[in-house]
Design a protein around this motif. Sequence first.
Motif, PDB file in Angstrom:
ATOM      1  N   VAL A  46       0.839  -1.201   0.000  1.00  0.00           N
ATOM      2  CA  VAL A  46       0.000   0.000   0.000  1.00  0.00           C
ATOM      3  C   VAL A  46       0.874   1.251   0.000  1.00  0.00           C
ATOM      4  O   VAL A  46       0.607   2.216  -0.734  1.00  0.00           O
ATOM      5  CB  VAL A  46      -0.948  -0.001   1.208  1.00  0.00           C
ATOM      6  N   LEU A  47       1.928   1.253   0.792  1.00  0.00           N
ATOM      7  CA  LEU A  47       2.818   2.413   0.873  1.00  0.00           C
ATOM      8  C   LEU A  47       3.487   2.696  -0.462  1.00  0.00           C
ATOM      9  O   LEU A  47       3.699   3.866  -0.829  1.00  0.00           O
ATOM     10  CB  LEU A  47       3.877   2.172   1.955  1.00  0.00           C
ATOM     11  N   LEU A  48       3.812   1.654  -1.226  1.00  0.00           N
ATOM     12  CA  LEU A  48       4.480   1.839  -2.510  1.00  0.00           C
ATOM     13  C   LEU A  48       3.510   2.206  -3.629  1.00  0.00           C
ATOM     14  O   LEU A  48       3.915   2.847  -4.607  1.00  0.00           O
ATOM     15  CB  LEU A  48       5.231   0.558  -2.894  1.00  0.00           C
ATOM     16  N   LEU A  49       2.255   1.804  -3.497  1.00  0.00           N
ATOM     17  CA  LEU A  49       1.306   2.026  -4.583  1.00  0.00           C
ATOM     18  C   LEU A  49       0.463   3.287  -4.414  1.00  0.00           C
ATOM     19  O   LEU A  49       0.009   3.845  -5.406  1.00  0.00           O
ATOM     20  CB  LEU A  49       0.363   0.817  -4.718  1.00  0.00           C
ATOM     21  N   TYR A  50       0.246   3.731  -3.172  1.00  0.00           N
ATOM     22  CA  TYR A  50      -0.690   4.838  -3.002  1.00  0.00           C
ATOM     23  C   TYR A  50       0.024   6.178  -3.122  1.00  0.00           C
ATOM     24  O   TYR A  50       1.250   6.272  -3.139  1.00  0.00           O
ATOM     25  CB  TYR A  50      -1.449   4.701  -1.693  1.00  0.00           C
ATOM     26  N   ASN A  51      -0.755   7.239  -3.214  1.00  0.00           N
ATOM     27  CA  ASN A  51      -0.271   8.610  -3.269  1.00  0.00           C
ATOM     28  C   ASN A  51      -1.376   9.498  -2.719  1.00  0.00           C
ATOM     29  O   ASN A  51      -2.501   9.038  -2.497  1.00  0.00           O
ATOM     30  CB  ASN A  51       0.126   9.002  -4.702  1.00  0.00           C
ATOM     31  N   PRO A  52      -1.098  10.775  -2.458  1.00  0.00           N
ATOM     32  CA  PRO A  52      -2.133  11.645  -1.863  1.00  0.00           C
ATOM     33  C   PRO A  52      -3.443  11.690  -2.644  1.00  0.00           C
ATOM     34  O   PRO A  52      -4.506  11.918  -2.045  1.00  0.00           O
ATOM     35  CB  PRO A  52      -1.453  13.015  -1.829  1.00  0.00           C
ATOM     36  N   LEU A  53      -3.409  11.451  -3.963  1.00  0.00           N
ATOM     37  CA  LEU A  53      -4.643  11.470  -4.734  1.00  0.00           C
ATOM     38  C   LEU A  53      -5.536  10.267  -4.426  1.00  0.00           C
ATOM     39  O   LEU A  53      -6.764  10.345  -4.587  1.00  0.00           O
ATOM     40  CB  LEU A  53      -4.327  11.507  -6.229  1.00  0.00           C
ATOM     41  N   THR A  54      -4.935   9.165  -4.012  1.00  0.00           N
ATOM     42  CA  THR A  54      -5.716   7.952  -3.746  1.00  0.00           C
ATOM     43  C   THR A  54      -5.953   7.712  -2.250  1.00  0.00           C
ATOM     44  O   THR A  54      -6.416   6.643  -1.870  1.00  0.00           O
ATOM     45  CB  THR A  54      -5.009   6.728  -4.349  1.00  0.00           C
ATOM     46  N   TYR A  55      -5.639   8.692  -1.402  1.00  0.00           N
ATOM     47  CA  TYR A  55      -5.859   8.534   0.037  1.00  0.00           C
ATOM     48  C   TYR A  55      -7.303   8.171   0.390  1.00  0.00           C
ATOM     49  O   TYR A  55      -7.533   7.389   1.321  1.00  0.00           O
ATOM     50  CB  TYR A  55      -5.470   9.818   0.775  1.00  0.00           C
ATOM     51  N   PRO A  56      -8.319   8.709  -0.285  1.00  0.00           N
ATOM     52  CA  PRO A  56      -9.702   8.392   0.132  1.00  0.00           C
ATOM     53  C   PRO A  56     -10.017   6.905   0.157  1.00  0.00           C
ATOM     54  O   PRO A  56     -10.864   6.474   0.944  1.00  0.00           O
ATOM     55  CB  PRO A  56     -10.552   9.139  -0.902  1.00  0.00           C
ATOM     56  N   THR A  57      -9.377   6.102  -0.703  1.00  0.00           N
ATOM     57  CA  THR A  57      -9.652   4.659  -0.727  1.00  0.00           C
ATOM     58  C   THR A  57      -8.421   3.817  -0.406  1.00  0.00           C
ATOM     59  O   THR A  57      -8.558   2.624  -0.123  1.00  0.00           O
ATOM     60  CB  THR A  57     -10.184   4.228  -2.107  1.00  0.00           C
ATOM     61  N   ALA A  58      -7.230   4.407  -0.443  1.00  0.00           N
ATOM     62  CA  ALA A  58      -5.999   3.627  -0.283  1.00  0.00           C
ATOM     63  C   ALA A  58      -5.387   3.733   1.098  1.00  0.00           C
ATOM     64  O   ALA A  58      -4.651   2.825   1.520  1.00  0.00           O
ATOM     65  CB  ALA A  58      -4.965   4.070  -1.326  1.00  0.00           C
ATOM     66  N   ASP A  59      -5.649   4.793   1.812  1.00  0.00           N
ATOM     67  CA  ASP A  59      -5.010   4.997   3.114  1.00  0.00           C
ATOM     68  C   ASP A  59      -5.587   4.016   4.127  1.00  0.00           C
ATOM     69  O   ASP A  59      -6.798   3.984   4.364  1.00  0.00           O
ATOM     70  CB  ASP A  59      -5.225   6.432   3.581  1.00  0.00           C
ATOM     71  N   VAL A  60      -4.716   3.190   4.738  1.00  0.00           N
ATOM     72  CA  VAL A  60      -5.134   2.195   5.721  1.00  0.00           C
ATOM     73  C   VAL A  60      -4.481   2.521   7.064  1.00  0.00           C
ATOM     74  O   VAL A  60      -3.695   3.464   7.180  1.00  0.00           O
ATOM     75  CB  VAL A  60      -4.762   0.768   5.261  1.00  0.00           C
TER      76      VAL A  60
END
Length: 330
Positions: A267-281
């Motif tokens: 998750v840390l390698l794939l996500y970015n601030p644009l995808t925080y709404p669904t990617a941030d765990v």
Amino acid sequence: MSSTPTTVNPPPDTGETRPPIRRRRRPAGTSTSWSGAFRRNWQLYSLAILPLLFFAIFRYAPMIGNVIAFRKYEPGGSVLGEEWVGLRYVNLFLNDPTFWNVFTNTAILGGLTLLFCFPLPIVLALLLNEVRNRGLKRFLQSVSYLPHFLSIVVVAGIVMQTLAIDGPVNQLVRAFGDDPITFMQKPEWFRTIYISSEIWQTVGWGTILYLAALTTIDEQLYEAARIDGAGRWRQIWHVTLPGIRPTAVTLLILNIGTFMAVGFEKVLLLYNPLTYPTADVISTYLYRMGVESSNFSYAAAIGLFEALIGLTLILSANLISRRAVGTSLW
């Protein structure tokens, strides 16, 4: 008149004489206690030293740091915090909307991972078990196992390059006359990307235990099922699946225990601030709060809350499995 004494002869011995019972003596120096067993098998017990040290240093010793969830910790100060604040940090994250957003994301990703990544290894193992060509079966096993040996960084790089604007997926999209899609910048695509990569990387490796469990099923059970007129599907349903049920239940309990521990690295390698709404765990939120923002007490309180949820889940799953199926971890 003289009387002659009469002698009474004893009754003849009709029974066979039994040999005396000899009690087996234990060899000298043996004992049933733990110390005796350790003296006899100390070489085997010595193999457990390194695993025990690992768990003691990296699993149990860090538990002492959970106390800073209830104490105010400042970098450079006392390791166990400066002053007692009670449930202050617990109330903070319980009233934090961002925390509940990442909690929801964690529950959704954990549920999707359990829904897809748990049954698919069983399906793949059943399919491989039906392949009669030994060479083809070994080839399929090797191909399915290979992604497991790739590091998370390599897997994340493959995913990002594949879904890039000029990557092969968008080239295929252009070939159909559509505009390229920025997969890695759209929140609605992240869960699909994560679950797909997780399936590709872990399903093949997960079949190993099930294939090993399949080898323990008695062939006479299949023969009896064929005599009763059962086809391949009924043999799988009535013989194969019950044969691997203990293994499946054990792995299900373990997976439920790690339900909230969604893969931090990927998750840390794939996500970015644009995808925080669904990617941030929770794990990535802890990383930002604890490491980047140096709010260690707040992060410790959230981590302790996550651990308690995991403990509750695994205890509940083990209890339900023991009462419903008869198989459990303890």
